[in-house]
Design an enzyme around this catalytic site. Structure first.
Site, short mmCIF file in Angstrom:
data_model
loop_
_atom_site.label_atom_id
_atom_site.label_comp_id
_atom_site.label_asym_id
_atom_site.label_seq_id
_atom_site.Cartn_x
_atom_site.Cartn_y
_atom_site.Cartn_z
NE ARG A 31 -3.50 2.24 2.90
CZ ARG A 31 -4.78 2.24 2.57
NH1 ARG A 31 -5.31 1.18 1.98
NH2 ARG A 31 -5.55 3.29 2.83
CG HIS A 84 -8.55 1.13 -2.83
ND1 HIS A 84 -7.94 0.02 -2.28
CD2 HIS A 84 -9.11 1.80 -1.76
CE1 HIS A 84 -8.12 0.01 -0.97
NE2 HIS A 84 -8.82 1.08 -0.64
CD GLN A 135 -13.33 0.05 -0.43
OE1 GLN A 135 -12.51 0.21 0.46
NE2 GLN A 135 -14.60 -0.24 -0.17
CG ASP A 156 -13.12 8.25 -1.34
OD1 ASP A 156 -13.09 8.26 -0.09
OD2 ASP A 156 -12.13 7.92 -2.03
CB CYS A 161 -14.12 3.37 0.21
SG CYS A 161 -13.52 5.02 -0.18
NE ARG A 199 -11.37 -3.31 1.42
CZ ARG A 199 -10.34 -2.48 1.63
NH1 ARG A 199 -10.52 -1.35 2.28
NH2 ARG A 199 -9.15 -2.77 1.17
#
Length: 313
Positions: A88, A115, A118, A211, A252, A297
């Protein structure tokens, strides 16, 4: 991707019934995290532990990745010791270089460009609450240039969902990403719409997704983003504009929906708003499935690492 989503749903059901899933006993995975994380780090850590793997967390101060040691050299060293690596950080080129040289599975846990983990959680959540994602209209509202918007556009095209990106013209997805998505959509039947027209973009949405307006490292741009995006806040009026009673809300996370965070307090003091990208009443409403997303997740990452690194079969 459909295999991973369906497998995650199966693993989630088995976990609820206490059925062990030790597909990675004796495995060792590394988490290289150069960016802050709550859900992604927790999901990888818990998923790996539930599968029986050992986890080593490495932040940017622990290793010399890209500073005193090249990504290639680091990849070869860690690849000889670990069975899988989650990365990441900022650069897509870094995770791709790790993938090229480590000779073990490398999982993209977020870069500036994409991402993907996600997306697995998002489409599992959509399937759980809407029955399917195929043919459903998912509308992303806000900063359409970020990694979540880009990933949603391409993933929706892959899976046959209809994706709307509702954003000011200056914050719409990169043309290179649009091209990828439109090319894929020709084969899947996905319908894509990128627009700044709020009424056109939000109509008939089965899911509304947003987001934060300022991604990590962009906090200095808050004033500019509020000016650009204030009309694109997810509030009840906007949700009602979908024309559907069962539209779900997705985010998210983290979300600036009240004054309980430093950014939320700053927004209230500077702009006299209680919440930025989403209002608190929508965030806490029955339509909001954000915490199902967050839990998913872990289930989807469990499926991902089990299939690519574990002894599933």
């Amino acid at each position: 991707m459909e295999t991973l989503i369906n497998f995650a749903a199966d693993l989630k059901k088995k976990e609820k019934h206490g059925i062990p899933q030790r597909f990675m006993s004796g495995k060792h995975i590394a988490l290289i995290f150069e960016k802050q994380s709550t859900r992604t780090r927790s999901a990888f850590t818990v998923a790996a532990a539930k599968l029986g793997a050992n986890v080593e967390y490495l932040n940017k101060n622990d290793i010399q990745l890209g500073s005193k040691e090249s990504v290639e050299d680091t990849a070869k060293v860690l690849g000889s010791m670990f069975d899988g690596i989650a990365y990441r950080g900022d650069h897509q080129t870094t995770v791709e270089s790790l993938g090229e040289h480590a000779n073990i599975p490398i999982w993209n846990a977020l870069t500036n460009e994409w991402h993907p983990t996600q997306m697995l959680a998002d489409f599992l959540t959509i399937k759980e609450h809407l029955g399917t994602y195929k043919g459903k209209t998912i509308t992303f509202v806000g900063d359409g240039r970020n990694n979540v918007s880009h990933s949603l556009l391409v993933t929706g095209a892959i899976l046959g969902a209809n994706i709307n990106i509702l954003a000011p013209e200056s914050l719409q997805p990169a043309m290179s990403v649009q091209k990828i998505a439109y090319d894929i959509a020709k084969g899947s039947g996905s319908k894509l719409l990128i627009t700044s027209d709020i009424e056109k973009g939000i109509a008939n949405s089965d899911a509304v997704y947003t987001d934060v307006w300022c991604s990590m490292g962009e906090e200095d741009a808050l004033d500019e983003r509020v000016k650009l995006l204030s009309d694109y806040q997810i509030n009840q009026k906007l949700m009602d504009m979908t024309g559907k009673k069962d539209t779900i809300f997705l985010h998210c996370l983290p979300a600036i929906h009240d004054k309980s965070t430093d950014v939320g307090k700053l927004a209230y003091e500077k702009f006299n708003v209680d919440g930025l990208e989403v209002t608190d009443d929508v965030f806490r409403s029955p339509a909001s499935k954000v915490f199902d997303q967050a839990e998913n997740r872990m289930h989807t990452i469990k499926a991902l690492i089990a299939v690519t690194c574990g002894n599933v079969h």
